[in-house]
Write an enzyme that holds these catalytic residues in place. Sequence first.
Site, PDB file in Angstrom:
ATOM      1  N   GLU A  29      10.727 -71.246 -54.438  1.00  0.00           N
ATOM      2  CA  GLU A  29       9.817 -71.744 -55.343  1.00  0.00           C
ATOM      3  C   GLU A  29       8.542 -71.985 -54.788  1.00  0.00           C
ATOM      4  O   GLU A  29       7.753 -71.699 -56.259  1.00  0.00           O
ATOM      5  CB  GLU A  29      10.170 -73.031 -55.339  1.00  0.00           C
ATOM      6  CG  GLU A  29      12.084 -73.676 -55.787  1.00  0.00           C
ATOM      7  CD  GLU A  29      13.189 -74.735 -55.268  1.00  0.00           C
ATOM      8  OE1 GLU A  29      12.883 -75.274 -56.150  1.00  0.00           O
ATOM      9  OE2 GLU A  29      13.222 -74.044 -53.735  1.00  0.00           O
TER      10      GLU A  29
ATOM     11  N   ARG B  10      14.814 -82.784 -47.973  1.00  0.00           N
ATOM     12  CA  ARG B  10      15.421 -83.927 -48.550  1.00  0.00           C
ATOM     13  C   ARG B  10      17.348 -83.835 -48.562  1.00  0.00           C
ATOM     14  O   ARG B  10      17.637 -83.079 -49.215  1.00  0.00           O
ATOM     15  CB  ARG B  10      15.164 -83.588 -50.460  1.00  0.00           C
ATOM     16  CG  ARG B  10      14.068 -83.452 -50.511  1.00  0.00           C
ATOM     17  CD  ARG B  10      13.929 -82.834 -52.514  1.00  0.00           C
ATOM     18  NE  ARG B  10      11.790 -83.200 -52.666  1.00  0.00           N
ATOM     19  CZ  ARG B  10      11.456 -81.300 -52.550  1.00  0.00           C
ATOM     20  NH1 ARG B  10      11.731 -80.360 -52.086  1.00  0.00           N
ATOM     21  NH2 ARG B  10      10.051 -81.821 -53.097  1.00  0.00           N
TER      22      ARG B  10
ATOM     23  N   GLU C  82      18.424 -79.951 -57.728  1.00  0.00           N
ATOM     24  CA  GLU C  82      17.079 -79.000 -58.083  1.00  0.00           C
ATOM     25  C   GLU C  82      16.835 -77.748 -57.932  1.00  0.00           C
ATOM     26  O   GLU C  82      16.704 -76.874 -58.737  1.00  0.00           O
ATOM     27  CB  GLU C  82      16.068 -80.109 -57.383  1.00  0.00           C
ATOM     28  CG  GLU C  82      14.963 -80.269 -58.407  1.00  0.00           C
ATOM     29  CD  GLU C  82      14.935 -81.204 -59.735  1.00  0.00           C
ATOM     30  OE1 GLU C  82      13.758 -80.816 -59.969  1.00  0.00           O
ATOM     31  OE2 GLU C  82      16.001 -82.052 -59.418  1.00  0.00           O
TER      32      GLU C  82
ATOM     33  N   TYR D 101      14.561 -78.654 -44.199  1.00  0.00           N
ATOM     34  CA  TYR D 101      14.788 -79.519 -44.930  1.00  0.00           C
ATOM     35  C   TYR D 101      14.606 -80.510 -45.379  1.00  0.00           C
ATOM     36  O   TYR D 101      15.279 -81.097 -44.459  1.00  0.00           O
ATOM     37  CB  TYR D 101      15.703 -78.125 -45.819  1.00  0.00           C
ATOM     38  CG  TYR D 101      15.859 -78.982 -47.769  1.00  0.00           C
ATOM     39  CD1 TYR D 101      14.939 -78.170 -48.089  1.00  0.00           C
ATOM     40  CD2 TYR D 101      16.009 -79.762 -48.653  1.00  0.00           C
ATOM     41  CE1 TYR D 101      14.175 -78.794 -50.040  1.00  0.00           C
ATOM     42  CE2 TYR D 101      16.130 -79.396 -49.910  1.00  0.00           C
ATOM     43  CZ  TYR D 101      14.998 -79.414 -50.672  1.00  0.00           C
ATOM     44  OH  TYR D 101      14.770 -79.795 -51.746  1.00  0.00           O
TER      45      TYR D 101
ATOM     46  N   HIS E  78      23.365 -80.215 -44.887  1.00  0.00           N
ATOM     47  CA  HIS E  78      23.950 -80.924 -44.258  1.00  0.00           C
ATOM     48  C   HIS E  78      23.790 -81.220 -42.462  1.00  0.00           C
ATOM     49  O   HIS E  78      24.322 -81.501 -42.147  1.00  0.00           O
ATOM     50  CB  HIS E  78      25.089 -79.152 -43.240  1.00  0.00           C
ATOM     51  CG  HIS E  78      25.607 -79.382 -44.802  1.00  0.00           C
ATOM     52  ND1 HIS E  78      26.604 -79.755 -45.861  1.00  0.00           N
ATOM     53  CD2 HIS E  78      25.846 -77.905 -45.383  1.00  0.00           C
ATOM     54  CE1 HIS E  78      26.742 -79.116 -46.925  1.00  0.00           C
ATOM     55  NE2 HIS E  78      26.179 -78.007 -46.678  1.00  0.00           N
TER      56      HIS E  78
ATOM     57  N   ASP F 181      16.075 -74.078 -53.202  1.00  0.00           N
ATOM     58  CA  ASP F 181      15.938 -75.095 -52.088  1.00  0.00           C
ATOM     59  C   ASP F 181      17.883 -75.773 -51.962  1.00  0.00           C
ATOM     60  O   ASP F 181      17.901 -75.400 -53.488  1.00  0.00           O
ATOM     61  CB  ASP F 181      15.043 -76.732 -52.689  1.00  0.00           C
ATOM     62  CG  ASP F 181      14.032 -76.297 -52.419  1.00  0.00           C
ATOM     63  OD1 ASP F 181      13.453 -75.659 -51.611  1.00  0.00           O
ATOM     64  OD2 ASP F 181      12.870 -77.067 -52.795  1.00  0.00           O
TER      65      ASP F 181
ATOM     66  N   ASP G 230      19.281 -77.638 -52.205  1.00  0.00           N
ATOM     67  CA  ASP G 230      20.194 -78.898 -53.006  1.00  0.00           C
ATOM     68  C   ASP G 230      20.466 -78.842 -54.552  1.00  0.00           C
ATOM     69  O   ASP G 230      20.267 -77.759 -55.400  1.00  0.00           O
ATOM     70  CB  ASP G 230      19.106 -80.002 -52.842  1.00  0.00           C
ATOM     71  CG  ASP G 230      17.335 -80.525 -53.286  1.00  0.00           C
ATOM     72  OD1 ASP G 230      17.440 -78.985 -54.281  1.00  0.00           O
ATOM     73  OD2 ASP G 230      16.942 -80.907 -52.977  1.00  0.00           O
TER      74      ASP G 230
END
Length: 867
Positions: free
Chosen positions: A9, A316, A86, A314, A361, A82, A84
């Site tokens: 991203e 989030r 999103e 990560y 996780h 990413d 997730d």
Amino acid sequence: MSENLVIVESPAKARTIKKYLGKDFEVLASYGHVRDLVPKEGAVDPDNGFAMQYQPLEKSAKHVDAIARALKKSKALYLATDPDREGEAIAWHLLELLKEQGQLAGKTVHRVVFYEITKNAVREAVAQPRAVSLELVNAQQARRALDYLVGFNLSPLLWKKVRRGLSAGRVQSPALRMICEREAEIAAFKAQEYWSIDGEAEHSEQRFPVKLIEYRGEKTEQFSFVNETQAREVERTIKAAAGASEARAGQLQVLAIDKKQRRRNPAPPFTTSTLQQEAARKLGFNARRTMRLAQQLYEGVDIGTDGAVGLISYMRTDSVSLAAEAVSELRAVAAQLYGPQSVAEEVRVYKNKSKNAQEAHEAIRPTSAAITPTDIEGKIDADLHRLYTLIWKRAVACQMSHAVFDTVAVDLLAGEDGPKRHLLRANGSTLVTPGYIAVYQEGTDDLKGDDDDHVLPPMNVGDRVALNTLLAAQHFTEPPPRYSEASLVKALEEHGIGRPSTYATIISTLQDREYVEMDSRRFIPTDIGKIVNRFLTQYFHRYVEYSFTADMEDELDAVSRGEEDWKIPLRKFWKPFVEQVKSTDKNVTREQVAQARELGKDEKTGKPITVRMGRYGPFVQIGTKDDADKPRFAGLRPGQKMDLITLADALELFKLPRTLGSTADGAPIIANVGRFGPYIKYGAKYASMKVDDPYTVTLERALEIIRLKQEADANRIIADFTDAGIQVLNGRYGPYITDGKKNAKVPKERAPQSLTVEECRTLLEAAPARGARFGRRGAAAKPQAAPAAPATQEAAAPAATRRKRAAGNGAAAHPAAAARTPAARPTGARVAAARTANAQARSRASSLKAKSPARVLKSAAKRARVK
């Protein structure tokens, strides 16, 4: 060209990953989202199975083109956005765009995810690819569709019933409700008086505090003594029982000693929510700043070793679990730095409360605990270092041993023992083994002092203890505290509102819409925030219920796990919601929403004085729309609140406009407040007041303001061809020529004051017409004398009333306000005329070959010589 193309991203993330994968991989960035719903009504079609219309984002077009060009020379595409929902959605949207362009023929497509940007994690992810998860994509699509349907239906309703520019959201509205309800609790709170009896005792030459816990055989509570008479009586009784007097201290006897050992365990490693809370408490960072810095730490920063390094996992996530390898390293680092005894005997395992930990996780942790904060101090930005230190300490502490405290409670008898006895207590605690506290201790909101945090001298039952002082102290109960960023995020998480990636956005949206403001780092709802909240809770109560939002999040979690079709929650939501929107639009008036409150009566007219919300903000009004005479209006001053304004405050507002006197030319000088702030009007001209108060400004000060304005105007005008209606002016970007309709540049080689009227006409003729921005309201009606003048004091009044007044009393309304009424909106004919004028101007400019102002003048001079 590399055979494998990897898409992430951000460019920072791309640079970090590129060095781990080597020459066989090219890494490019999508720069976030590449496609979104079309920004208009109908982008989500409930009547067609909630079909969603997407369009490429203009800002991402060049990045998608670069990806397409690189893909032509590659065999495999790795989507590494990413980990997730999103990120999964971004990968899917990019894939769909590339499919539409026919770029995927013969290409192998992989989806890879990693939770830390380290060499091992990235290479392992590439070695174990999977397909894009449609379950995660559909969960994100359902969320986006819900947010769109709420926003595109509720926001226009707010514009119609309250004022333009407002918005309502599925998640932000419950958050606003929390803040408003807390403010209502504070407003309704009634303080209660109570008294405590505290003193100071001494034993073995060591002083320590004591407090009364039992009086005449009965346990004392917070409200045992509620006035000074009671408290003073207790004070005298205890002193007499202890034998105290002004000349000597009293005596207490140790009746009982209770010793215990207390253990305190470390907090789990950070989730997104707890990181935002602790960063707010300990570092003073708001949620948006915390996430921006955490993103940089995750994507990679240069620490002076071998280029950029991802320092944290990560960011989030709502998971508190840790990988076994990470736990082993944390324990080893803790043992090395703080000693083997500081590490917990067994591995600490933390479990999630959430059924779905946002598909990430692990908790937030350092990618390598061996990189200590000291190692990188001075090598990275100070704020990045502070946040990394917080994350590192919390992660290391979570695997350390518990802290051990020795606590002791000593009961002290005043006078004789028996059913009517008086007892005081001294509490103390001693930190025996610091354990994890040597590294990190979790912060708390609204911290109160700990009366137990004292070290007491050694005492035995039967010992005599001196009572040096005993005082009765008055207290009052306090209202619940306003939400801070930390406590609001905590409350949102506890109610299940939003997800880790949305907390910062929720808070920033409330602030951007001016629904809340910050005071001493606490949220206070604004007047418009309260109006919007009342409107939503009264007419859309179900949709701002905390349980509704939390249940919807659970359904979206079920969609992400493949347990439910993504259209099911949309169908449950849509039909009752849209019916409520239609009903409210039809049956609820602006007057009902404005929440008018009567303050009293006007002594002169007997008419009611009310405060209410208007299109341009809160205002007070004398009279009603049904009166024979038009009502009078006055906007609230900065800092005044609708809920708190009194009748006296309101009457003060109607002292404007104030006539201060006149200029030397006899023009009246008037002080007033308009939509753009306070101003002085002298004749037909205006001068803004930057710091002065229109309610107190004197004639002398007003004349000074006028003089400064006239000097500024004089310096602005270089040449004034009054008969031709043309001026040469000093502008922000240099001198220019204007006739009020068109602007023209002054040739660089010419002194502006040397231009003739004919040269100015020539330059204006070649200049393009203004008005290309058709959304500008009333440009033609803009007053030449005061282009930025404020509106009148009555600008806060409803627009319909102001238009009526302007029609009945030509000079009553300020021209700038009149120019912005809906009547001045560009019609189709006006837009067409403006386009025609622009085309004609371009044609004339082309015929004159107007490549520059200098060339225009040369062409005109040449034609004059020929003639």
